[in-house]
Design a protein around this motif. Structure first.
Motif, PDB file in Angstrom:
ATOM      1  N   PHE A   1       0.828  -1.195   0.000  1.00 20.45           N
ATOM      2  CA  PHE A   1       0.000   0.000   0.000  1.00 20.45           C
ATOM      3  C   PHE A   1       0.870   1.256   0.000  1.00 20.45           C
ATOM      4  O   PHE A   1       0.631   2.194  -0.740  1.00 20.45           O
TER       5      PHE A   1
ATOM      6  N   ILE B   1      -4.496  -1.069  -2.981  1.00 20.14           N
ATOM      7  CA  ILE B   1      -5.251  -1.769  -1.942  1.00 20.14           C
ATOM      8  C   ILE B   1      -5.436  -3.208  -2.432  1.00 20.14           C
ATOM      9  O   ILE B   1      -6.223  -3.471  -3.333  1.00 20.14           O
TER      10      ILE B   1
ATOM     11  N   PHE C   1      -5.821  -5.488   7.615  1.00 24.70           N
ATOM     12  CA  PHE C   1      -6.076  -4.087   7.291  1.00 24.70           C
ATOM     13  C   PHE C   1      -6.173  -3.258   8.568  1.00 24.70           C
ATOM     14  O   PHE C   1      -5.687  -2.130   8.640  1.00 24.70           O
ATOM     15  N   VAL C   2      -6.820  -3.844   9.591  1.00 23.02           N
ATOM     16  CA  VAL C   2      -6.915  -3.150  10.881  1.00 23.02           C
ATOM     17  C   VAL C   2      -5.505  -2.887  11.415  1.00 23.02           C
ATOM     18  O   VAL C   2      -5.191  -1.783  11.859  1.00 23.02           O
TER      19      VAL C   2
ATOM     20  N   VAL D   1      -3.817  -0.092   9.445  1.00 18.05           N
ATOM     21  CA  VAL D   1      -4.364   1.240   9.734  1.00 18.05           C
ATOM     22  C   VAL D   1      -3.900   1.723  11.106  1.00 18.05           C
ATOM     23  O   VAL D   1      -3.488   2.877  11.267  1.00 18.05           O
TER      24      VAL D   1
ATOM     25  N   LEU E   1      -0.270   3.735   7.685  1.00 17.60           N
ATOM     26  CA  LEU E   1      -0.089   3.197   6.340  1.00 17.60           C
ATOM     27  C   LEU E   1       1.365   3.290   5.903  1.00 17.60           C
ATOM     28  O   LEU E   1       1.974   4.349   6.013  1.00 17.60           O
TER      29      LEU E   1
ATOM     30  N   TYR F   1     -12.176  -3.501  16.701  1.00 18.88           N
ATOM     31  CA  TYR F   1     -12.782  -2.480  15.846  1.00 18.88           C
ATOM     32  C   TYR F   1     -13.009  -1.184  16.616  1.00 18.88           C
ATOM     33  O   TYR F   1     -12.892  -0.084  16.061  1.00 18.88           O
ATOM     34  N   VAL F   2     -13.342  -1.321  17.913  1.00 17.15           N
ATOM     35  CA  VAL F   2     -13.452  -0.127  18.757  1.00 17.15           C
ATOM     36  C   VAL F   2     -12.089   0.563  18.799  1.00 17.15           C
ATOM     37  O   VAL F   2     -11.975   1.779  18.635  1.00 17.15           O
TER      38      VAL F   2
ATOM     39  N   MET G   1      -9.678   0.368  16.563  1.00 15.97           N
ATOM     40  CA  MET G   1      -9.341   0.984  15.279  1.00 15.97           C
ATOM     41  C   MET G   1     -10.104   2.286  15.079  1.00 15.97           C
ATOM     42  O   MET G   1      -9.527   3.297  14.664  1.00 15.97           O
ATOM     43  N   ALA G   2     -11.412   2.264  15.384  1.00 15.84           N
ATOM     44  CA  ALA G   2     -12.192   3.488  15.213  1.00 15.84           C
ATOM     45  C   ALA G   2     -11.616   4.591  16.092  1.00 15.84           C
ATOM     46  O   ALA G   2     -11.467   5.734  15.665  1.00 15.84           O
TER      47      ALA G   2
ATOM     48  N   LEU H   1      -8.372   5.885  14.599  1.00 12.46           N
ATOM     49  CA  LEU H   1      -8.596   6.657  13.380  1.00 12.46           C
ATOM     50  C   LEU H   1      -9.172   8.035  13.673  1.00 12.46           C
ATOM     51  O   LEU H   1      -8.870   9.011  12.984  1.00 12.46           O
ATOM     52  N   LEU H   2     -10.017   8.112  14.704  1.00  7.07           N
ATOM     53  CA  LEU H   2     -10.651   9.391  14.985  1.00  7.07           C
ATOM     54  C   LEU H   2      -9.724  10.296  15.788  1.00  7.07           C
ATOM     55  O   LEU H   2      -9.757  11.504  15.660  1.00  7.07           O
TER      56      LEU H   2
ATOM     57  N   PRO I   1      -5.553   9.989  12.925  1.00  7.33           N
ATOM     58  CA  PRO I   1      -5.831   9.305  11.661  1.00  7.33           C
ATOM     59  C   PRO I   1      -4.601   8.697  10.986  1.00  7.33           C
ATOM     60  O   PRO I   1      -4.732   7.749  10.226  1.00  7.33           O
ATOM     61  N   SER I   2      -3.404   9.214  11.261  1.00 11.55           N
ATOM     62  CA  SER I   2      -2.253   8.654  10.561  1.00 11.55           C
ATOM     63  C   SER I   2      -1.728   7.409  11.264  1.00 11.55           C
ATOM     64  O   SER I   2      -0.666   6.905  10.920  1.00 11.55           O
TER      65      SER I   2
END
Lengths: 289, 349
Positions: free
Chosen positions: A31, A37, A229-230, A233, A237, A270-271, A273-274, A277-278, A281-282
């Motif tokens: 990536f 992707i 992917f998680v 991220v 990246l 997932y919590v 990761m979210a 990201l929030l 983000p990088s």
């Protein structure tokens, strides 16, 4: 929570995390450097597991499987890059999604045509089929230690290559400022081919290493693709160091969660990761844009 | 510069063909066996989901992998209010399912709209998977096995249409078709409004839209919420059609499949997703035709063997067709026969 079970889960988490690193380091490099992707990355893991299965079935031992998986990864990666992916770098991301989704289907059908749809177990080599006692009442499978060792060795080799070799320096540069690499007159085609081949080989190796632990079955790369992917991220990246720490983190959380809090285990990563990201983000290890 | 949106047909011929397609969909079930009618309903539901996603992907340039979660959430809403023992009327379940899906989309959008591009894709994936694991890991909706529900009764304005058992699939087909047509018509009108133009402006250049004074965050949030509630309508229809829910309908695969239909059909038109959904559903059936052809007496043995192989390998055919489309038709199926040069430059190359 008893000490032996906690130790076992920690080691399992470490082993799973290292395996995730092998898969996601390739994903993050592809990536970061190629801007692709690659949804078919999970299928490459699946191919590796089946290569191990086929080699083990043909030769009766797993020892050959690892080098064969590495070699076929390099060959497969080079072919894919040279004849397919090369023509998609300038296309939109969504076209790459479509392309790699088609590849998932083709890999699955190829697997189904050549090996079939049955669930197969892959035997652990005789010499490693024992457990090592750790503390009173707890011993850990020797093969899992081997997997941990091989993964660590590969991770070290990958870091050395990226941090110390000339090709590694070019790859780091290409992930950060591709225009500069072009401007310096470096032939990007060789860089692309190398990165794709190495990434593919890492995924196949992960599949081959884990085959005796996971067995082989259809769509086995599916779940790992999303988790990888998680990892990519959260790690940032294109950052291999980031992928390493975040793979260990995710591997640990996932394993511990499944053992001690199964109701929220699926949710947890997932919590995370979210949240990452929030908040940043990088990624945890990516450079701030 | 015309005042018309890119996503609608550009000529009278285009509209005529669209109408002809709608008429064909309306009369086809009269001539088809029940099996194909039910397959058609599944295709129409997939088309509804893909069309709702086009509001994000094609119109606004937002690619979400959480869209399927709103679809699944709506189906689970139907399960919760209309259990197997007590089916509820559709005038109650449909608005409720759409409201729940829309509310969930609003909340997810509130947080995720701030990000863009690949990050937006991953944040929406994360939230979608959270909704997935709620149904997968808890007993709220029957756990991993799923559960049966009472199919909502087809009723409106106090009258319930209770068809004889053999004709029920036909009735459900038309309910799906009418909803799909309403959705298309509604979106077509919306795209012609200033709001629709603003969405397209955001897709082409968000910075410029912000610079000329548009509150792009709010506009995108409205689009995300609207798309979520329309996905809810599709999920409600799924529950009405199948009478069953399981966690799979909430997972990211659902979003990926809808995205695939949009890409296959074409990003650049509102009817593309419908074409893509019908094509992808039809493709699976078409492989069976290959098997039939291979049995014909005049087909050489080698070709017959190849046809038999392809006939058994649905995914192989699907994969090859998608590969062919992405290599040869960069603008999807809807781009076939359209000579207009693409000046939109949607996204960067």
């Amino acid at each position: 929570m008893s000490l032996p079970s906690f130790l076992a889960q920690s080691l399992n988490g470490l082993q799973y995390g290292l395996l995730l690193f092998l898969i996601s380091s390739g994903l993050t490099l592809i990536f970061g450097v190629l801007g692709v992707i690659n949804l078919a990355h999970g299928s490459l893991y699946m191919v590796g597991a089946y290569v191990a299965f086929v080699v083990a079935r043909a030769t009766g031992s797993l020892w050959l499987a690892l080098p064969v998986a590495v070699l076929s990864g390099i060959v497969l990666g080079s072919l894919l890059e040279r004849f397919l992916f090369r023509f998609f770098y300038k296309r939109e991301h969504l076209d790459q999604v479509l392309l790699t989704f088609a590849l998932i289907l083709l890999f699955e059908e190829g697997r189904s045509l050549s090996v079939g749809n049955d669930f197969y177990s892959v035997p652990i080599p005789q010499a490693l089929n024992f457990s090592i006692p750790i503390v009173e009442g707890f011993s850990y499978a020797a093969y899992r230690f081997v997997v941990i060792g091989v993964c660590l060795a590969l991770a070290a080799a990958l870091f050395l290559w990226i941090e110390r070799s000339k090709m590694g320096a070019i790859i780091r540069a290409a992930a950060e400022k591709p225009e500069m690499v072009d401007a310096l007159g470096i032939d990007p085609r060789r860089v692309h081919l190398t990165v794709f081949a190495v990434g593919t080989a890492l995924a196949l190796t992960a599949g081959a290493l884990n085959a005796p632990l996971s067995s082989v079955y259809p769509n086995m790369g599916d779940n790992l693709l999303i988790i990888s992917f998680v990892v990519v991220v959260i790690g940032g990246l294109g950052s291999v160091t980031g992928a390493f720490w975040s793979a260990l983190l995710i591997g640990m959380i996932d394993t511990m969660g499944k053992a001690y809090a199964p109701a929220v285990a699926g949710l947890a990563i997932y919590v995370l990761m979210a949240g990452v990201l929030l908040w940043r983000p990088s990624g945890l290890f990516g450079q701030r844009a | 510069m015309t005042s018309d949106t890119r996503l609608l047909p550009h000529s009278r011929n285009g509209w005529l063909m669209l109408t002809a397609g709608a008429v064909a969909l309306a009369i086809a079930p009269q001539f088809l066996p029940l099996y194909y009618v039910e397959l058609g309903t599944s295709a129409l539901i997939a088309a509804m989901l893909a069309l709702s996603m086009q509001v994000l992907v094609g119109a606004t340039g937002l690619v979400s992998l959480g869209h399927g979660a709103f679809y699944g959430l709506a189906a689970y809403t139907v399960y919760l209010v209309s259990p197997e023992s007590a089916a509820q009327p559709m005038w109650l379940t449909l608005p409720l399912a759409m409201a729940v899906a829309g509310l969930a989309a609003f909340l997810v959008g509130l947080l995720s709209i701030r990000t863009s591009g690949f990050f937006f894709l991953m944040v929406t994936l994360a939230f979608g998977q959270m909704i997935f694991f709620i149904f997968h890991d808890t007993k709220l909706g029957g756990g991993t096995d799923g559960a049966y529900l009472g199919k909502p009764l087809i009723s409106a304005f106090g009258a319930t249409f209770d068809l004889p058992r053999r004709q029920r699939p036909l009735g459900i087909y038309y309910v799906a078709l009418i909803q799909l047509m309403l959705m298309y018509a509604g979106l077509a009108l919306l795209l012609k409004t200033l709001f629709g133009r603003a969405l397209e402006g955001i897709k082409v250049n968000e910075h410029r839209m912000r610079a000329i004074g548009y509150d792009t965050y709010t506009i995108k949030l409205i689009a995300f919420t609207l798309a979520g509630s329309l996905a809810g309508a599709a999920g409600h229809m799924w529950a009405l059609h199948r009478g069953f829910v399981n966690p799979e309908i909430v997972g990211w695969h659902q979003s990926a499949e809808a995205l695939l239909m949009i890409l296959l059909g074409g990003l650049g038109s509102l009817h593309g997703p419908i074409l893509g959904a019908l094509a992808l559903t039809g493709l699976g059936e078409a492989t069976q035709v290959l098997t039939e052809v291979s049995k014909a007496p005049y087909v050489p043995e080698k070709i017959a063997a190849l046809l038999r192989l392809l006939g058994e390998r649905k995914l192989l055919v699907e994969g090859l067709v998608i590969l062919a489309v992405v290599i040869m038709l960069p603008r999807g199926l809807a781009g076939i026969g359209s000579k207009r040069l693409d000046k939109s430059g949607g996204g960067h190359a």
